[in-house]
Motif scaffolding. Structure first.
Motif, short mmCIF file in Angstrom:
data_model
loop_
_atom_site.label_atom_id
_atom_site.label_comp_id
_atom_site.label_asym_id
_atom_site.label_seq_id
_atom_site.Cartn_x
_atom_site.Cartn_y
_atom_site.Cartn_z
N ALA A 68 0.70 -6.50 -7.86
CA ALA A 68 0.39 -6.93 -6.49
C ALA A 68 0.86 -5.85 -5.52
O ALA A 68 1.86 -5.17 -5.78
N ARG A 69 0.13 -5.72 -4.42
CA ARG A 69 0.50 -4.80 -3.36
C ARG A 69 0.25 -5.44 -2.01
O ARG A 69 -0.62 -6.31 -1.87
N ALA A 70 1.02 -5.00 -1.01
CA ALA A 70 0.87 -5.51 0.35
C ALA A 70 0.74 -4.34 1.31
O ALA A 70 1.33 -3.27 1.09
N THR A 71 -0.02 -4.55 2.38
CA THR A 71 -0.23 -3.52 3.40
C THR A 71 -0.20 -4.15 4.79
O THR A 71 -0.86 -5.17 5.02
N ILE A 72 0.57 -3.57 5.69
CA ILE A 72 0.60 -4.00 7.09
C ILE A 72 -0.44 -3.18 7.86
O ILE A 72 -0.52 -1.96 7.71
N HIS A 73 -1.25 -3.85 8.69
CA HIS A 73 -2.30 -3.17 9.45
C HIS A 73 -2.38 -3.78 10.85
O HIS A 73 -1.56 -4.64 11.22
N GLU A 74 -3.38 -3.37 11.61
CA GLU A 74 -3.46 -3.78 13.02
C GLU A 74 -3.79 -5.26 13.18
O GLU A 74 -3.55 -5.85 14.24
N ALA A 121 5.97 -8.90 2.71
CA ALA A 121 5.24 -7.89 3.48
C ALA A 121 5.68 -6.47 3.15
O ALA A 121 4.95 -5.52 3.45
N ALA A 122 6.84 -6.31 2.52
CA ALA A 122 7.29 -4.98 2.09
C ALA A 122 6.82 -4.64 0.69
O ALA A 122 7.04 -3.53 0.21
N GLY A 123 6.21 -5.62 -0.01
CA GLY A 123 5.69 -5.39 -1.35
C GLY A 123 6.59 -5.84 -2.47
O GLY A 123 6.26 -5.63 -3.64
N SER A 124 7.74 -6.47 -2.19
CA SER A 124 8.63 -6.95 -3.25
C SER A 124 8.06 -8.20 -3.90
O SER A 124 7.47 -9.05 -3.23
N LEU A 125 8.29 -8.31 -5.23
CA LEU A 125 7.64 -9.34 -6.03
C LEU A 125 8.64 -10.39 -6.53
O LEU A 125 9.79 -10.09 -6.80
N GLN A 126 8.14 -11.62 -6.67
CA GLN A 126 8.84 -12.70 -7.34
C GLN A 126 7.85 -13.46 -8.19
O GLN A 126 6.67 -13.56 -7.84
N ASP A 127 8.33 -14.04 -9.30
CA ASP A 127 7.50 -14.97 -10.06
C ASP A 127 8.38 -16.04 -10.69
O ASP A 127 9.59 -15.86 -10.86
N SER A 128 7.77 -17.17 -11.00
CA SER A 128 8.50 -18.30 -11.56
C SER A 128 7.56 -19.13 -12.41
O SER A 128 6.34 -19.12 -12.22
N GLY A 141 -2.51 -7.65 11.13
CA GLY A 141 -1.44 -8.41 10.49
C GLY A 141 -1.04 -7.71 9.20
O GLY A 141 -0.62 -6.56 9.21
N TRP A 142 -1.22 -8.41 8.08
CA TRP A 142 -0.98 -7.78 6.80
C TRP A 142 -1.83 -8.46 5.74
O TRP A 142 -2.37 -9.55 5.98
N SER A 143 -2.00 -7.80 4.61
CA SER A 143 -2.81 -8.36 3.53
C SER A 143 -2.11 -8.13 2.21
O SER A 143 -1.28 -7.22 2.06
N ALA A 144 -2.44 -8.97 1.22
CA ALA A 144 -1.87 -8.90 -0.12
C ALA A 144 -2.99 -8.97 -1.14
O ALA A 144 -3.97 -9.69 -0.95
N GLU A 145 -2.82 -8.24 -2.23
CA GLU A 145 -3.82 -8.18 -3.28
C GLU A 145 -3.12 -8.34 -4.64
O GLU A 145 -2.15 -7.64 -4.92
N TYR A 146 -3.63 -9.29 -5.45
CA TYR A 146 -3.01 -9.63 -6.73
C TYR A 146 -3.96 -9.34 -7.89
O TYR A 146 -5.17 -9.54 -7.77
N LYS A 147 -3.38 -8.96 -9.02
CA LYS A 147 -4.08 -8.97 -10.31
C LYS A 147 -3.19 -9.70 -11.31
O LYS A 147 -2.10 -9.23 -11.65
N ILE A 148 -3.66 -10.87 -11.79
CA ILE A 148 -2.89 -11.69 -12.73
C ILE A 148 -3.62 -11.67 -14.08
O ILE A 148 -4.64 -12.34 -14.25
N PRO A 149 -3.14 -10.92 -15.07
CA PRO A 149 -3.80 -10.89 -16.37
C PRO A 149 -3.75 -12.25 -17.07
O PRO A 149 -2.76 -12.97 -16.96
N TYR A 150 -4.80 -12.58 -17.80
CA TYR A 150 -4.84 -13.87 -18.48
C TYR A 150 -3.77 -13.99 -19.55
O TYR A 150 -3.33 -15.10 -19.88
N GLU A 193 0.98 -9.92 16.52
CA GLU A 193 2.06 -8.97 16.82
C GLU A 193 2.50 -8.30 15.52
O GLU A 193 3.59 -8.57 15.02
N PRO A 194 1.65 -7.44 14.96
CA PRO A 194 1.98 -6.86 13.65
C PRO A 194 3.26 -6.04 13.65
O PRO A 194 3.89 -5.88 12.59
#
Length: 811
Positions: free
Chosen positions: A171-177, A146-153, A179-188, A106-107
């Motif tokens: 990081a970015r998030a996208t809602i689709h048919e 799911a709205a794209g807001s970020l947290q780190d600790s 559900g939703w997906s998230a994509e991260y890039k964490i520099p070393y 139920e996206p």
């Protein structure tokens, strides 16, 4: 007769001996993992790194291994998730990338709310955790909703979390048919890890579905189990990379205008003050494991204001640190006794007294911090270390003496130093450490503290023994010395929980030049026994029942505290919370209430509290808390604290937290009066009322642009009657007193507010526009009126406008 210090020493030795067999067993088990192993393999990107847009359509994701098999931990532990989740990991020479698909049938019902960076929003969320050292103690959290807001600790001590740590990542998030997906890039460069040919990192992923209040985990950690980082799975397959040494520079510029109402001060007759400044922070990765943080011409102004409080006790009020330089990485210097309290650095000047008979016209609000630097790191042998050094300038006050206006030194030039070392031992989830502090003042007394601490865990973190032994020395020509000791033994897992605790702080112990200790000359013992049920039954999702016992004495064997408490907490299947507790206080003595005089009796009494909280995931949620207390002396204390959270849209949240208390104290200390070679310890019957109406509002224009409001109108009123003096020591008997030459009644109101516009215009770079007010008024009229809350908006006080811009640079 055995001295108190001998008893303390023997008790410490006894606790250590009792825990020795279990510690030896823990050492014998080596590095056994406390959970069934789960492993995910990272694939190298060669070539073509993914575009960070939240859409997993890049070529690399078509070939990367996929891992699923999440397990529900909330609301039904061990159950299959209602929606599936898959995770993939790839890497290149610069960064590690994580792609997560969060399926949802139920996206259109996915909860997507914006929040400012590092702030919680009630929304669907995914957390990614790394333990690059694989020390089962430390790690990093990267979260996106799911709205794209970020947290780190930053994670430390296995279960503790420091949300003030900020890394520069994407990081970015996208809602689709689906559900939703998230994509991260964490520099070393934002991760600390030791160089190796092949890497194995700790790894964990958790998902939260707001409308179902459902938490799922890639590696299940049951509620009855203790530990967090130590229960991560493994990320394998990373090879051929080198941890970079990086240089990060954050220069800033700030402009501030302060407008004060009449009457104007002698040094500022127009009531207007303009200030501008340039400075910067620097972080240099000396090695992959060690970093240096320094600040030049720092701006340590706080965006948020300290809350107004009514404090009629003998103890100092504790306020949290909010200045970024001290907050970030502050966990390195934390120990059971707070020997380092960073707000001592730059505090309001006043260490030196003004000349006798003079009056103060004006003094600075804060001591100027000339420079500060710290170095922190962790070696390949799992030794954590840190050192902080700060220099504050001398400060003068403007005084009037014998009709002549002049200056007087009230704060000397001072150097503050803190050093910390901590070693991981046993299976890696236990530590021993050393902390030392030094305060060196020019032509004034210096102060030093030092302590050894330990935190030992075994049997899959179910049992723990922790504590600290510390000492202090303060003085210039003569010295005051003292010690403090603490020991704690606890069972932290399973259905039966418990703890025994002991501490002792000698009369000569003084750590408050750079630490925070409420009182010394005290020995505490406590015991706690709890039972928890983590599986649903009847209307409940979980239950907990606790019994507590507290006792304390001073070194003259005066019994200061004797209390017994029962409390219980329950979560319903509707996701409401409810709880309450009852405390029985037995008669004891208070050796500080007379401010240097004899002890006075604390009458026996009883107190009760209750709380109920609604389902927080709803657009409108709230709770109510109440506390009732009375004692045999006739005192009564009552308070009520409702709370309301309103989310009219995905971009707006309003939090209202009023609190009202109305109390009658049969014997509130007023003053000590010297008369005829005798000291009169004067008390009064006090009727007091306190109303606090704290409100916060967040408005999000985009993920990176926000407007925040903090507003605290505050009113405290006190009406004293029937003044009396303590008739004899160690009693609760009084005789009438009529020699008071001042009116102690009070009517204090204030308004503290901040309006902050924040724009993160590029990763790590931020613009702030701030408007803050601090209005106040005081009188001796003890009449309480609810209208006074509104009148606080019309009281006099300074208005401060500030513009601050920083710009993140890295190599």
């Amino acid at each position: 007769m055995m001295t108190v210090s001998c008893r303390v020493f023997l008790l410490m030795i006894s606790l250590s001996v009792l825990s020795l067999p279990s510690l030896l067993l823990a050492q014998a088990t080596g590095t056994a993992r406390p959970h069934p192993e789960r492993t995910i393999t990272a694939a190298r990107v060669n070539p073509g790194s993914p575009k960070i847009d939240g859409v997993l359509d890049d070529e690399v994701w078509q070939h990367a291994p996929v891992s699923g098999g999440f397990t529900q931990v909330e609301p039904i532990e061990g159950a299959a998730p209602t929606e599936s989740t898959t995770v993939q990991v790839v890497y290149d020479d610069e960064a590690i990338y994580v792609g997560i698909t969060l399926y949802d049938h139920e996206p259109d019902k996915i909860t997507a709310r914006l929040a400012r960076r590092d702030q919680w929003a009630e929304a669907d969320l995914v957390n990614v955790y790394f333990d690059p050292y694989l020390d089962h103690q430390t790690g990093y959290l990267f979260a996106i909703n799911a709205a794209g807001s970020l947290q780190d600790s930053y994670l430390y001590n296995d279960t503790w979390r420091d949300g003030t740590w900020d890394g520069v990542w994407e990081a970015r998030a996208t809602i689709h048919e689906r559900g939703w997906s998230a994509e991260y890039k964490i520099p070393y460069h934002i991760l600390r890890f030791s160089p190796k040919d092949d890497y194995v990192w700790g790894f964990q992923v958790t998902r939260y579905m707001s409308r179902k209040q459902e938490w799922t985990q890639w590696v299940l950690k049951r509620r009855s189990d203790n530990g967090w980082v130590s229960r991560f799975g493994h990320l394998e397959g990373i090879r051929g990379i080198k941890p970079p040494t990086s240089l990060e520079v954050l220069p800033y510029t700030v402009a501030r205008s302060t407008f004060r109402p009449a009457p104007k001060s002698v040094t500022d007759p127009k009531g207007r003050e303009f200030f501008s400044n340039l400075g910067g922070d620097l972080r240099y990765g000396i090695t992959s494991n060690v970093s240096l943080n320094a600040t030049f011409n720092p701006d340590f102004g706080q965006v948020d204001a300290d809350p107004a409080v009514l404090n009629l006790s003998v103890f100092e009020t504790f306020f949290e640190e909010r200045r970024p330089f001290f907050v970030e990485g502050g966990q390195t210097f934390r120990t059971p006794f707070q020997l380092f309290y960073s707000r001592r650095i730059g505090r309001r000047p006043g260490y030196l007294s003004t000349p006798s008979g003079s009056s103060t016209i004006e003094r600075p609000d804060n001591t100027t911090i000339l420079s500060a630097a710290k170095i922190t790191g962790k070696t390949a042998h799992k030794t954590t270390f840190g050192m902080l050094d700060a220099i504050t300038s001398s400060e003068d006050a403007t005084i009037l003496q014998n009709g002549v206006r002049q200056t007087a030194r009230i704060e000397p030039l001072t150097n503050y130093w803190v050093g910390r070392v901590q070693q991981d031992i046993l299976s890696g989830n236990s530590t021993v450490g050393l902390l030392m502090t030094a305060v060196n003042r020019k032509d004034a007394a210096s102060a030093y503290t030092g302590g050894v601490d330990w935190n030992l865990k075994w049997h899959n973190n179910t049992y723990a023994a922790s504590g600290q032994i510390a000492g202090s020395q303060v003085g210039h020509l003569t010295y005051q010395r003292g010690y403090a000791s603490q020991a704690r033994f606890s069972k932290q897992g399973g259905w039966l929980l418990g703890e025994v605790y002991f501490d002792a702080l000698s009369p000569g112990f003084n750590a408050n030049d750079l630490g925070f200790i409420r009182r010394v000359n005290r020995m505490n013992t406590s015991a706690w026994l709890g039972m928890q049920k983590t599986r649903p039954w009847g209307p409940f999702l979980r239950n907990q029942f606790n019994v507590n016992k507290w006792d304390s004495w001073n070194y003259a064997r005066v019994h200061l505290q004797d209390e017994l408490n029962f409390n219980t907490w329950h979560q319903l299947k509707s996701f409401w919370w409810m709880g309450g507790g009852l405390t029985r206080r037995f008669e004891s003595l208070d050796d500080l209430d007379t401010r240097g005089g004899p002890p006075i009796v604390n009458p026996a009494g009883v107190s009760f509290f209750a709380e109920i909280e609604s389902n927080y995931s709803k657009p409108i949620s709230g709770w109510i808390f109440t506390n009732l207390s009375s004692d045999a002396g006739g005192s009564r204390y009552r308070s009520i604290g409702p709370g309301l959270t309103i989310r009219p849209s995905a971009r707006i949240e309003l939090r209202i937290r009023p609190n009202y208390s109305w109390n009658f104290d049969n014997a509130q200390w007023v003053t000590n009066v010297q008369s005829g070679g005798q000291t009169h310890y004067v008390y009064g019957e006090l009727n007091s009322k306190v109303l606090d109406f704290t409100t916060r509002a967040d408005v999000l224009f985009t993920r990176d642009i926000s407007l925040q409001l903090y507003l605290q109108p505050f009113v405290a009123v006190g009406d004293y009657k029937n003044f009396k003096e303590l008739a004899r020591p160690s009693s609760y008997e009084f005789t009438p007193y009529s020699g008071l030459d001042f009116n102690p009644d009070f009517n204090s109101r204030s308004l503290r507010s901040n309006l902050v516009f924040r724009w993160e215009y590029r990763p790590g770079s931020t613009l702030f526009l701030v408007w803050s007010q601090s209005r106040s008024a005081f009188s001796n009229d003890p009449t309480f009126r609810f209208q006074n809350l509104g009148r606080s908006f019309k009281d006099d006080g300074p208005n401060v406008f500030m513009l601050k811009v920083n710009y993140f640079l890295n190599n």
